[in-house]
Design an enzyme around this catalytic site. Sequence first.
Site, short mmCIF file in Angstrom:
data_model
loop_
_atom_site.label_atom_id
_atom_site.label_comp_id
_atom_site.label_asym_id
_atom_site.label_seq_id
_atom_site.Cartn_x
_atom_site.Cartn_y
_atom_site.Cartn_z
N SER A 145 0.84 -1.19 0.00
CA SER A 145 0.00 0.00 0.00
C SER A 145 0.88 1.25 0.00
O SER A 145 2.01 1.22 0.50
CB SER A 145 -0.90 0.02 1.24
OG SER A 145 -1.54 1.28 1.40
N TYR B 155 -2.31 -0.66 10.23
CA TYR B 155 -2.33 -1.02 8.81
C TYR B 155 -1.08 -0.51 8.11
O TYR B 155 -0.40 -1.25 7.39
CB TYR B 155 -3.58 -0.45 8.15
CG TYR B 155 -3.65 -0.68 6.66
CD1 TYR B 155 -4.01 -1.92 6.15
CD2 TYR B 155 -3.36 0.34 5.77
CE1 TYR B 155 -4.07 -2.14 4.79
CE2 TYR B 155 -3.42 0.13 4.40
CZ TYR B 155 -3.78 -1.11 3.91
OH TYR B 155 -3.83 -1.33 2.55
N LYS C 72 2.01 -2.73 6.31
CA LYS C 72 2.38 -2.61 4.90
C LYS C 72 3.84 -2.18 4.75
O LYS C 72 4.51 -2.57 3.77
CB LYS C 72 1.44 -1.64 4.19
CG LYS C 72 0.02 -2.17 4.05
CD LYS C 72 -0.03 -3.50 3.31
CE LYS C 72 -1.45 -3.98 3.07
NZ LYS C 72 -1.49 -5.27 2.31
#
Length: 244
Positions: A136, A149, A153
Amino acid sequence: MNFDFSGKRALVTGAGAGIGRATALKLAELGAQVIALSRTKAHLDSLKQENPSIEIICVDLVEWSTTREAIKKVTPIHLLVNNAGICLQTPLLDATPEQFDLIFNVNLKAIMNVSQIVVADLLERNLKGNIVNVSSLASHRGVANFFLYAASKSAVDSFTKTMALELSPKGIRVNAVNPTVVMTEMGRHVWSDKEKSEAVLARIPQGKFVEKLDVVNGIVFLLSDNSDMINGHMLLIEGGLRCC
């Protein structure tokens, strides 16, 4: 460019919906024998209806041993797309140990698990392969209130670079795609707040979010021989998103 995956076996994790589903369908269209993995049986059944040539595996990647046994049954895998992932809004001060374990188990630990089985089998058979990890843009820029998150990533990117160093001498390339907001069902849900989404759109010169096909095209390119000298690379798919 020629994208013909005839004779190749491809495994796509998180293939029931979103980027994973679109990738599975595209690879099948381009001649690959596709194995689609998801924890949601209804999504897999729907995918199978859409393209009966796709083989489906229903397994929860959090279950380490069950996942390993399932992957062993479908080797060899020449093309691996580690796409499965979850995204939770977790500001630093609200993040819990349970959320940490869940996000890192799915977004990172599962990549290690699946890749170990696929790679070990390729090496035993003396076969070449390609791996693409779906990361991401959050790993490069950070996203407020997505503390865990973004961290997961960033770890995916580190995995990718190290895997490439270890595996490319053995004939296995490893790259990642790093999209910004993608208009999947999950993306629309997370970015449904108009004020929040418009603030990001204002920084994208093309004035739109990424669509699934934009990411799929990047994955297909990195899996193909057209990208033979691209290795350990993070392909940003973000329409020129400005930092500020």
